[in-house]
Design an enzyme around this catalytic site. Structure first.
Site, PDB file in Angstrom:
ATOM      1  NE  ARG A  49      -1.844   1.338   3.602  1.00 13.40           N
ATOM      2  CZ  ARG A  49      -2.082   0.994   4.865  1.00 13.40           C
ATOM      3  NH1 ARG A  49      -3.209   0.419   5.185  1.00 13.40           N
ATOM      4  NH2 ARG A  49      -1.201   1.222   5.815  1.00 13.40           N
ATOM      5  N   GLY A 134      -5.019  19.689  14.787  1.00 12.74           N
ATOM      6  CA  GLY A 134      -4.739  19.403  13.375  1.00 12.74           C
ATOM      7  C   GLY A 134      -4.023  20.531  12.656  1.00 12.74           C
ATOM      8  CB  ILE A 136      -5.567  25.280  14.331  1.00 11.71           C
ATOM      9  CG1 ILE A 136      -6.957  25.004  13.761  1.00 11.71           C
ATOM     10  CG2 ILE A 136      -5.495  26.673  14.942  1.00 11.71           C
ATOM     11  CD1 ILE A 136      -8.059  25.008  14.829  1.00 11.71           C
ATOM     12  CG  ASP A 201      -7.719  13.050  20.353  1.00 12.92           C
ATOM     13  OD1 ASP A 201      -6.576  12.704  20.019  1.00 12.92           O
ATOM     14  OD2 ASP A 201      -8.310  14.040  19.860  1.00 12.92           O
ATOM     15  CE  LYS A 205      -6.225  16.274  19.221  1.00  8.91           C
ATOM     16  NZ  LYS A 205      -7.470  16.131  18.473  1.00  8.91           N
TER      17      LYS A 205
HETATM   18  P1  NDP Z   1      -3.235   5.607  10.415  1.00  3.68           P
HETATM   19  O1  NDP Z   1      -3.630   4.388  11.165  1.00  3.68           O
HETATM   20  O2  NDP Z   1      -4.023   6.025   9.237  1.00  3.68           O
HETATM   21  O3  NDP Z   1      -1.700   5.444   9.942  1.00  3.68           O
HETATM   22  C1  NDP Z   1      -0.723   4.802  10.709  1.00  3.68           C
HETATM   23  C2  NDP Z   1       0.184   4.043   9.740  1.00  3.68           C
HETATM   24  O4  NDP Z   1       1.295   3.524  10.455  1.00  3.68           O
HETATM   25  C3  NDP Z   1      -0.528   2.860   9.079  1.00  3.68           C
HETATM   26  O5  NDP Z   1      -0.256   2.863   7.699  1.00  3.68           O
HETATM   27  C4  NDP Z   1       0.103   1.675   9.785  1.00  3.68           C
HETATM   28  O6  NDP Z   1       0.136   0.499   8.993  1.00  3.68           O
HETATM   29  C5  NDP Z   1       1.512   2.187  10.018  1.00  3.68           C
HETATM   30  N1  NDP Z   1       2.231   1.432  11.048  1.00  3.68           N
HETATM   31  C6  NDP Z   1       1.752   0.827  12.160  1.00  3.68           C
HETATM   32  N2  NDP Z   1       2.762   0.257  12.848  1.00  3.68           N
HETATM   33  C7  NDP Z   1       3.904   0.534  12.170  1.00  3.68           C
HETATM   34  C8  NDP Z   1       5.269   0.206  12.362  1.00  3.68           C
HETATM   35  N3  NDP Z   1       5.688  -0.513  13.420  1.00  3.68           N
HETATM   36  N4  NDP Z   1       6.168   0.621  11.449  1.00  3.68           N
HETATM   37  C9  NDP Z   1       5.787   1.330  10.365  1.00  3.68           C
HETATM   38  N5  NDP Z   1       4.487   1.659  10.126  1.00  3.68           N
HETATM   39  C10 NDP Z   1       3.568   1.274  11.015  1.00  3.68           C
HETATM   40  O7  NDP Z   1      -3.146   6.784  11.484  1.00  3.68           O
HETATM   41  P2  NDP Z   1      -3.285   8.361  11.226  1.00  3.68           P
HETATM   42  O8  NDP Z   1      -2.488   8.739  10.054  1.00  3.68           O
HETATM   43  O9  NDP Z   1      -4.692   8.752  11.304  1.00  3.68           O
HETATM   44  O10 NDP Z   1      -2.605   8.918  12.565  1.00  3.68           O
HETATM   45  C11 NDP Z   1      -1.200   8.956  12.712  1.00  3.68           C
HETATM   46  C12 NDP Z   1      -0.880   9.806  13.932  1.00  3.68           C
HETATM   47  O11 NDP Z   1      -1.367  11.123  13.708  1.00  3.68           O
HETATM   48  C13 NDP Z   1      -1.540   9.343  15.228  1.00  3.68           C
HETATM   49  O12 NDP Z   1      -0.672   9.600  16.300  1.00  3.68           O
HETATM   50  C14 NDP Z   1      -2.776  10.211  15.333  1.00  3.68           C
HETATM   51  O13 NDP Z   1      -3.210  10.374  16.661  1.00  3.68           O
HETATM   52  C15 NDP Z   1      -2.244  11.506  14.770  1.00  3.68           C
HETATM   53  N6  NDP Z   1      -3.220  12.432  14.240  1.00  3.68           N
HETATM   54  C16 NDP Z   1      -4.162  11.988  13.348  1.00  3.68           C
HETATM   55  C17 NDP Z   1      -5.053  12.873  12.792  1.00  3.68           C
HETATM   56  C18 NDP Z   1      -6.092  12.458  11.812  1.00  3.68           C
HETATM   57  O14 NDP Z   1      -6.920  13.295  11.407  1.00  3.68           O
HETATM   58  N7  NDP Z   1      -6.128  11.212  11.386  1.00  3.68           N
HETATM   59  C19 NDP Z   1      -5.005  14.303  13.126  1.00  3.68           C
HETATM   60  C20 NDP Z   1      -3.974  14.661  14.067  1.00  3.68           C
HETATM   61  C21 NDP Z   1      -3.118  13.746  14.585  1.00  3.68           C
HETATM   62  P3  NDP Z   1      -1.094  -0.546   9.115  1.00  3.68           P
HETATM   63  O15 NDP Z   1      -2.288   0.200   8.616  1.00  3.68           O
HETATM   64  O16 NDP Z   1      -0.682  -1.656   8.239  1.00  3.68           O
HETATM   65  O17 NDP Z   1      -1.196  -0.895  10.561  1.00  3.68           O
HETATM   66  N1  HSE Z   2      -9.132  11.910  16.299  1.00  7.41           N
HETATM   67  C1  HSE Z   2      -8.700  13.261  16.320  1.00  7.41           C
HETATM   68  C2  HSE Z   2      -9.916  14.169  16.226  1.00  7.41           C
HETATM   69  C3  HSE Z   2      -7.759  13.535  15.182  1.00  7.41           C
HETATM   70  O1  HSE Z   2     -11.012  13.685  15.910  1.00  7.41           O
HETATM   71  O2  HSE Z   2      -9.782  15.364  16.484  1.00  7.41           O
HETATM   72  C4  HSE Z   2      -7.116  14.888  15.247  1.00  7.41           C
HETATM   73  O3  HSE Z   2      -6.251  14.984  16.311  1.00  7.41           O
END
Ligand code: NDP
Ligand code: HSE
Length: 440
Positions: A49, A134, A136, A201, A205
């Site tokens: 992916r 996010g 901001i 969450d 923050k």
């Molecule tokens: P996702 O689950 O979409 O992405 C996480 C990725 O990391 C997946 O592709 C996962 O693979 C991969 N992964 C897991 N374990 C490992 C590893 N050991 N080595 C390498 N890759 C790995 O999460 P998000 O992108 O939504 O969130 C990421 C971070 O950002 C979190 O801390 C979240 O709290 C934060 N965040 C998210 C926001 C949002 O709107 N989504 C906003 C603000 C902060 P697989 O899917 O195969 O497990």
């Molecule tokens: N799960 C979080 C939210 C992502 O809904 O605000 C952004 O930190």
């Protein structure tokens, strides 16, 4: 100058957005940063992916440690999430002398002290703009833009998922489960959505903002946390009738006794801008002694809005890469040797105003007895709303809802008074209590 090289750990919702935005705006970003910034290596468990997203523009590996071990990598972005492997990888990246960018508020709220101390000792930066609200730039605003101020309080809608759920339930009549499912589909929710709906969450923050605002260590364990799962539809309706909206607020406030740090559903006057923040949008109010009240609004979750903050951190680090570590902006705004030991207050010590809903027998003297017990405790009533019994319980009902709004009081005082009110024979069900924030 040769481009700065970045390794990305986790190319999911936010990682994918960061990769795309950096590629799309590469030239603009290079002109701002003074040199190119390139993600040259990506680690993700799902290599196939990841390769589809990266399309040959970076090396893809399954082992995050291979990225950290690569001497050509200057900055590591951690976008895996959680406290487990992410903590180990961040500490290993710091130990390897890499700057770190993360959006992982859970990790920083719980293990921030350890991580910032390790980074300070190693002379590297841990940047985390994306961890709060996010897209901001609230960390930048608190740490730099408002640095002249003594911050008095912060109150914010800092979880997009719960704000989206509350908006969908109110405006489109969706039920809780359907609204949560939509939030998950749109990429707003955490891997474990309990973190969103139970307020965890938002508390992560609020904990981070509290540390930056007041120069105290991150202390998630001392935050009061209450989510939206216990909210009843009739309280949303009664609040509207009284001129309020219910929002999940993260609040941190300086008081003479210490620091309030709490997340819970709150009644907010409908005329305040923040009461009209809908969907996954976030808004943070900050009150500083010099600037007064300021408001920051924008997308608090989602792929590219969060990527915007991640890349801002990359640019900041690129600009300061060669600067003397002692003269960089401190991670938590205050220099590590100038932190304060202000105490985080218990909820009994918190002062705020309240919305109370009492299911009572529809008989003479009930309101007077309730008012008397509150008055004896020194709790002043701001407003009272009593619905007709027929409207509440159907025709011929002998029960009704009594809604009481109070002025400010200590939560401990209210708890003790409510125990006496609850014991009245004419109070027929557990009293519902919500906190109210005027945010004036
Ligand atoms: P996702 O689950 O979409 O992405 C996480 C990725 O990391 C997946 O592709 C996962 O693979 C991969 N992964 C897991 N374990 C490992 C590893 N050991 N080595 C390498 N890759 C790995 O999460 P998000 O992108 O939504 O969130 C990421 C971070 O950002 C979190 O801390 C979240 O709290 C934060 N965040 C998210 C926001 C949002 O709107 N989504 C906003 C603000 C902060 P697989 O899917 O195969 O497990
Ligand atoms: N799960 C979080 C939210 C992502 O809904 O605000 C952004 O930190």
């Amino acid at each position: 100058m040769k481009p700065i090289q970045v390794g990305l750990l986790g190319i999911g919702t936010v990682g994918g957005g960061a990769f795309e935005v950096l590629a799309r705006n590469q030239e603009e970003i290079r002109r701002r940063a003074g040199r190119g910034i390139e993600i040259t290596m990506v680690a993700d468990l799902n290599v196939a992916r990841a390769q589809q997203i990266v399309t040959g523009r970076a090396q893809v590996v399954s082992d995050a440690r291979a990225v950290i071990a690569n001497p050509a990598i200057d900055i590591v972005i951690e976008l895996i999430g959680g406290y487990g492997i992410a903590r180990q990888l961040v500490l290993e990246a710091i130990a390897a002398g890499k700057h770190v960018v993360t959006a992982n508020k859970a990790l920083l709220a719980v293990h921030g002290s350890e991580i910032f101390a390790a980074a300070h000792a190693k002379g590297v930066t841990v940047a985390f703009e994306a961890a709060v609200a996010g897209g901001i730039p609230i960390i930048k605003a608190l740490r730099e833009g408002l640095t002249a101020n003594r911050i008095e309080w912060i109150a914010g809608i800092i979880n997009g998922t719960t704000n989206f759920i509350l908006s969908e339930m109110r405006d489109r009549g969706l039920d809780f489960a359907a609204a949560l499912k939509d939030a998950q589909r749109l990429g707003y929710a955490e891997a474990d959505p309990t973190f969103d709906i139970e307020g965890i969450d938002a508390a992560h923050k609020a904990t981070i903002m509290s540390a930056i605002a007041f120069g105290i260590p991150v202390q998630f364990g001392k935050a009061y946390v209450e989510g939206i799962t216990g909210l009843a539809a009739q309280d949303i309706k009664y609040a509207e009738q009284l001129g309020y909206r219910i929002k999940l607020l993260g609040i941190t406030k300086r008081t003479p006794e210490g620091i309030e740090l709490r997340v819970h559903p709150s009644l907010v006057p409908a005329r305040r801008l923040i009461a009209n923040v809908e969907g996954a949008m976030n808004a943070v109010m900050v009150h500083g002694d010099a600037v007064g009240t300021t408001l920051y609004y924008g997308k608090g979750a989602g792929s590219e809005p969060t990527a915007s903050a991640v890349i801002a951190d990359l640019v900041d680090i690129t600009r300061l890469h060669t600067a003397d570590p002692e003269h960089r902006v401190p991670s938590l705004a205050f220099r590590p040797d100038a932190m304060s030991d202000l105490r985080v207050l218990t909820m009994r010590e918190v002062t705020t105003s309240y919305y109370l809903r009492l299911r009572v027998a529809d008989e003479a003297g009930v309101l007077a007895r309730v008012a008397m017990l509150l008055a004896e405790a020194g709790i002043s009533i701001d407003a009272v709303l009593q619905r007709e019994a027929d409207e509440v319980g159907g025709e011929g009902s002998t029960q009704t809802d009594l809604i009481v709004l109070t002025h400010d009081t200590r939560e401990g005082t209210l708890d003790d008074a409510l125990a006496k009110v609850q014991a009245l024979p004419s109070v027929l069900a557990p009293i519902v209590r919500l906190r109210k924030e005027e945010l004036a």
